[in-house]
Enzyme design. Sequence first.
Site, PDB file in Angstrom:
ATOM      1  N   LYS A  40       5.122 -17.645 -29.003  1.00 34.04           N
ATOM      2  CA  LYS A  40       6.182 -16.710 -28.749  1.00 34.04           C
ATOM      3  C   LYS A  40       6.786 -16.951 -27.379  1.00 34.04           C
ATOM      4  O   LYS A  40       7.889 -16.493 -27.078  1.00 34.04           O
ATOM      5  CB  LYS A  40       5.614 -15.279 -28.761  1.00 34.04           C
ATOM      6  CG  LYS A  40       4.917 -14.928 -30.038  1.00 34.04           C
ATOM      7  CD  LYS A  40       4.182 -13.575 -29.861  1.00 34.04           C
ATOM      8  CE  LYS A  40       3.285 -13.321 -31.039  1.00 34.04           C
ATOM      9  NZ  LYS A  40       2.233 -12.354 -30.753  1.00 34.04           N
ATOM     10  N   GLY A  41       6.062 -17.667 -26.533  1.00 27.67           N
ATOM     11  CA  GLY A  41       6.434 -17.791 -25.126  1.00 27.67           C
ATOM     12  C   GLY A  41       7.816 -18.361 -24.863  1.00 27.67           C
ATOM     13  O   GLY A  41       8.461 -18.009 -23.890  1.00 27.67           O
ATOM     14  N   GLU A  96       9.778 -25.220 -24.660  1.00 25.99           N
ATOM     15  CA  GLU A  96       8.491 -24.604 -24.316  1.00 25.99           C
ATOM     16  C   GLU A  96       8.656 -23.658 -23.135  1.00 25.99           C
ATOM     17  O   GLU A  96       9.561 -23.823 -22.318  1.00 25.99           O
ATOM     18  CB  GLU A  96       7.502 -25.709 -23.924  1.00 25.99           C
ATOM     19  CG  GLU A  96       6.528 -26.101 -25.005  1.00 25.99           C
ATOM     20  CD  GLU A  96       5.398 -25.095 -25.197  1.00 25.99           C
ATOM     21  OE1 GLU A  96       5.517 -23.912 -24.804  1.00 25.99           O
ATOM     22  OE2 GLU A  96       4.362 -25.509 -25.758  1.00 25.99           O
ATOM     23  N   ASP A  97       7.758 -22.713 -23.040  1.00 24.59           N
ATOM     24  CA  ASP A  97       7.742 -21.819 -21.891  1.00 24.59           C
ATOM     25  C   ASP A  97       7.148 -22.509 -20.665  1.00 24.59           C
ATOM     26  O   ASP A  97       7.717 -22.483 -19.586  1.00 24.59           O
ATOM     27  CB  ASP A  97       6.979 -20.517 -22.209  1.00 24.59           C
ATOM     28  CG  ASP A  97       5.592 -20.751 -22.808  1.00 24.59           C
ATOM     29  OD1 ASP A  97       5.204 -21.919 -23.052  1.00 24.59           O
ATOM     30  OD2 ASP A  97       4.877 -19.753 -23.020  1.00 24.59           O
ATOM     31  N   ASP A 100       1.051 -26.682 -18.928  1.00 21.48           N
ATOM     32  CA  ASP A 100      -0.090 -26.477 -18.050  1.00 21.48           C
ATOM     33  C   ASP A 100      -0.941 -27.746 -18.125  1.00 21.48           C
ATOM     34  O   ASP A 100      -0.613 -28.731 -17.469  1.00 21.48           O
ATOM     35  CB  ASP A 100      -0.794 -25.208 -18.568  1.00 21.48           C
ATOM     36  CG  ASP A 100      -1.894 -24.698 -17.674  1.00 21.48           C
ATOM     37  OD1 ASP A 100      -1.721 -24.739 -16.457  1.00 21.48           O
ATOM     38  OD2 ASP A 100      -2.922 -24.248 -18.196  1.00 21.48           O
ATOM     39  N   LYS A 128       3.524 -26.828 -14.474  1.00 22.88           N
ATOM     40  CA  LYS A 128       2.485 -26.771 -13.435  1.00 22.88           C
ATOM     41  C   LYS A 128       1.866 -28.167 -13.334  1.00 22.88           C
ATOM     42  O   LYS A 128       0.841 -28.435 -13.952  1.00 22.88           O
ATOM     43  CB  LYS A 128       1.378 -25.793 -13.855  1.00 22.88           C
ATOM     44  CG  LYS A 128       1.693 -24.334 -13.782  1.00 22.88           C
ATOM     45  CD  LYS A 128       0.386 -23.565 -14.072  1.00 22.88           C
ATOM     46  CE  LYS A 128       0.642 -22.166 -14.497  1.00 22.88           C
ATOM     47  NZ  LYS A 128      -0.609 -21.501 -14.949  1.00 22.88           N
ATOM     48  N   PHE A 149      -1.214 -18.190 -12.276  1.00 22.71           N
ATOM     49  CA  PHE A 149      -0.955 -17.648 -13.613  1.00 22.71           C
ATOM     50  C   PHE A 149       0.276 -16.761 -13.553  1.00 22.71           C
ATOM     51  O   PHE A 149       0.333 -15.816 -12.768  1.00 22.71           O
ATOM     52  CB  PHE A 149      -2.160 -16.882 -14.153  1.00 22.71           C
ATOM     53  CG  PHE A 149      -2.037 -16.635 -15.625  1.00 22.71           C
ATOM     54  CD1 PHE A 149      -2.355 -17.637 -16.536  1.00 22.71           C
ATOM     55  CD2 PHE A 149      -1.554 -15.424 -16.108  1.00 22.71           C
ATOM     56  CE1 PHE A 149      -2.199 -17.440 -17.904  1.00 22.71           C
ATOM     57  CE2 PHE A 149      -1.402 -15.216 -17.480  1.00 22.71           C
ATOM     58  CZ  PHE A 149      -1.731 -16.220 -18.372  1.00 22.71           C
ATOM     59  N   ASP A 156       3.144 -14.307 -21.362  1.00 24.36           N
ATOM     60  CA  ASP A 156       2.340 -13.087 -21.445  1.00 24.36           C
ATOM     61  C   ASP A 156       1.002 -13.192 -20.728  1.00 24.36           C
ATOM     62  O   ASP A 156       0.503 -14.289 -20.456  1.00 24.36           O
ATOM     63  CB  ASP A 156       2.040 -12.764 -22.906  1.00 24.36           C
ATOM     64  CG  ASP A 156       0.962 -13.686 -23.486  1.00 24.36           C
ATOM     65  OD1 ASP A 156       1.165 -14.914 -23.428  1.00 24.36           O
ATOM     66  OD2 ASP A 156      -0.072 -13.190 -23.943  1.00 24.36           O
ATOM     67  N   ARG A 162       5.950 -10.009 -21.596  1.00 22.78           N
ATOM     68  CA  ARG A 162       6.913 -11.000 -22.097  1.00 22.78           C
ATOM     69  C   ARG A 162       8.351 -10.548 -21.860  1.00 22.78           C
ATOM     70  O   ARG A 162       9.265 -11.354 -21.772  1.00 22.78           O
ATOM     71  CB  ARG A 162       6.728 -11.214 -23.604  1.00 22.78           C
ATOM     72  CG  ARG A 162       5.426 -11.880 -23.991  1.00 22.78           C
ATOM     73  CD  ARG A 162       5.491 -12.286 -25.460  1.00 22.78           C
ATOM     74  NE  ARG A 162       4.182 -12.568 -26.038  1.00 22.78           N
ATOM     75  CZ  ARG A 162       3.569 -13.748 -25.975  1.00 22.78           C
ATOM     76  NH1 ARG A 162       4.125 -14.748 -25.335  1.00 22.78           N
ATOM     77  NH2 ARG A 162       2.395 -13.927 -26.534  1.00 22.78           N
TER      78      ARG A 162
HETATM   79  P1  IMP Z   1      -1.414 -26.301 -22.144  1.00 19.55           P
HETATM   80  O1  IMP Z   1      -1.817 -26.783 -23.509  1.00 19.55           O
HETATM   81  O2  IMP Z   1      -2.600 -26.186 -21.219  1.00 19.55           O
HETATM   82  O3  IMP Z   1      -0.295 -27.074 -21.521  1.00 19.55           O
HETATM   83  O4  IMP Z   1      -1.017 -24.802 -22.331  1.00 19.55           O
HETATM   84  C1  IMP Z   1       0.233 -24.387 -22.565  1.00 19.55           C
HETATM   85  C2  IMP Z   1       0.217 -22.953 -23.043  1.00 19.55           C
HETATM   86  O5  IMP Z   1      -0.720 -22.145 -22.306  1.00 19.55           O
HETATM   87  C3  IMP Z   1       1.554 -22.354 -22.770  1.00 19.55           C
HETATM   88  O6  IMP Z   1       2.450 -22.601 -23.827  1.00 19.55           O
HETATM   89  C4  IMP Z   1       1.221 -20.903 -22.568  1.00 19.55           C
HETATM   90  O7  IMP Z   1       1.194 -20.236 -23.799  1.00 19.55           O
HETATM   91  C5  IMP Z   1      -0.148 -20.905 -21.954  1.00 19.55           C
HETATM   92  N1  IMP Z   1      -0.089 -20.808 -20.470  1.00 19.55           N
HETATM   93  C6  IMP Z   1      -0.376 -21.755 -19.570  1.00 19.55           C
HETATM   94  N2  IMP Z   1      -0.208 -21.327 -18.310  1.00 19.55           N
HETATM   95  C7  IMP Z   1       0.238 -20.049 -18.420  1.00 19.55           C
HETATM   96  C8  IMP Z   1       0.626 -19.056 -17.456  1.00 19.55           C
HETATM   97  O8  IMP Z   1       0.616 -19.240 -16.226  1.00 19.55           O
HETATM   98  N3  IMP Z   1       1.025 -17.863 -17.966  1.00 19.55           N
HETATM   99  C9  IMP Z   1       1.078 -17.587 -19.295  1.00 19.55           C
HETATM  100  N4  IMP Z   1       0.729 -18.496 -20.232  1.00 19.55           N
HETATM  101  C10 IMP Z   1       0.304 -19.708 -19.799  1.00 19.55           C
HETATM  102 MG    MG Z   2       3.639 -21.763 -25.172  1.00 23.61          MG
END
Ligand code: IMP
Ligand code: MG
Length: 174
Positions: A40-41, A96-97, A100, A128, A149, A156, A162
Amino acid sequence: MNNLKVLISENDLKNRVKDLGAQITRDYAGKNVCVICVLKGGVMFMVDLAKEITVPVTMDFMAVSSYGSETSSTGVVKIVKDLDESIEDKDVIIVEDIIDSGRTLSYLVQILKDRSPRSLKICTLLDKPERRVVDVHVDYVGFSIPDEFVVGYGLDYKQLYRNLPYIAIVEEVE
Ligand code: IMP
Ligand code: MG
């Protein structure tokens, strides 16, 4: 309650989204672009971004769940809602939102590449880079942010925040 500190204001978000939309419009001149929102992000960003793109846009939505803790992902990703339309021979942008570790996205890219789009690019509102574990090539980045974070504008913490029109750092977690 969690203490929130504004990191990116509503106005800064608006300006950056405008720039990204203009850049995408230039890059896709003469083409149609299929924008895929990762729910949903990515939803707030996707709708605002789409309004700034002036080449023809189609939209589709996908939901994935990563089996991880609340604040980090494991990279094991399950498709909860798949796309409605085929992406074969389309020029696709994944919206994408935040990136990470990069695990969710690298998995998604793999799945979508197998469906033979004409092109596949990635657009993320936030990045990030310090947290990257899996290398993914990102074509459009709204803002690079420090390892904090964040919530708001789609992102969220335990499904809350959100709807905030800005991005904030969660300072205190109960
Ligand atoms: P990744 O697979 O570690 O890159 O994670 C990505 C997903 O983790 C994002 O699409 C978010 O849903 C969640 N996420 C990572 N960092 C944050 C944050 O700082 N706030 C909220 N959601 C996060
Ligand atoms: Mg996401």
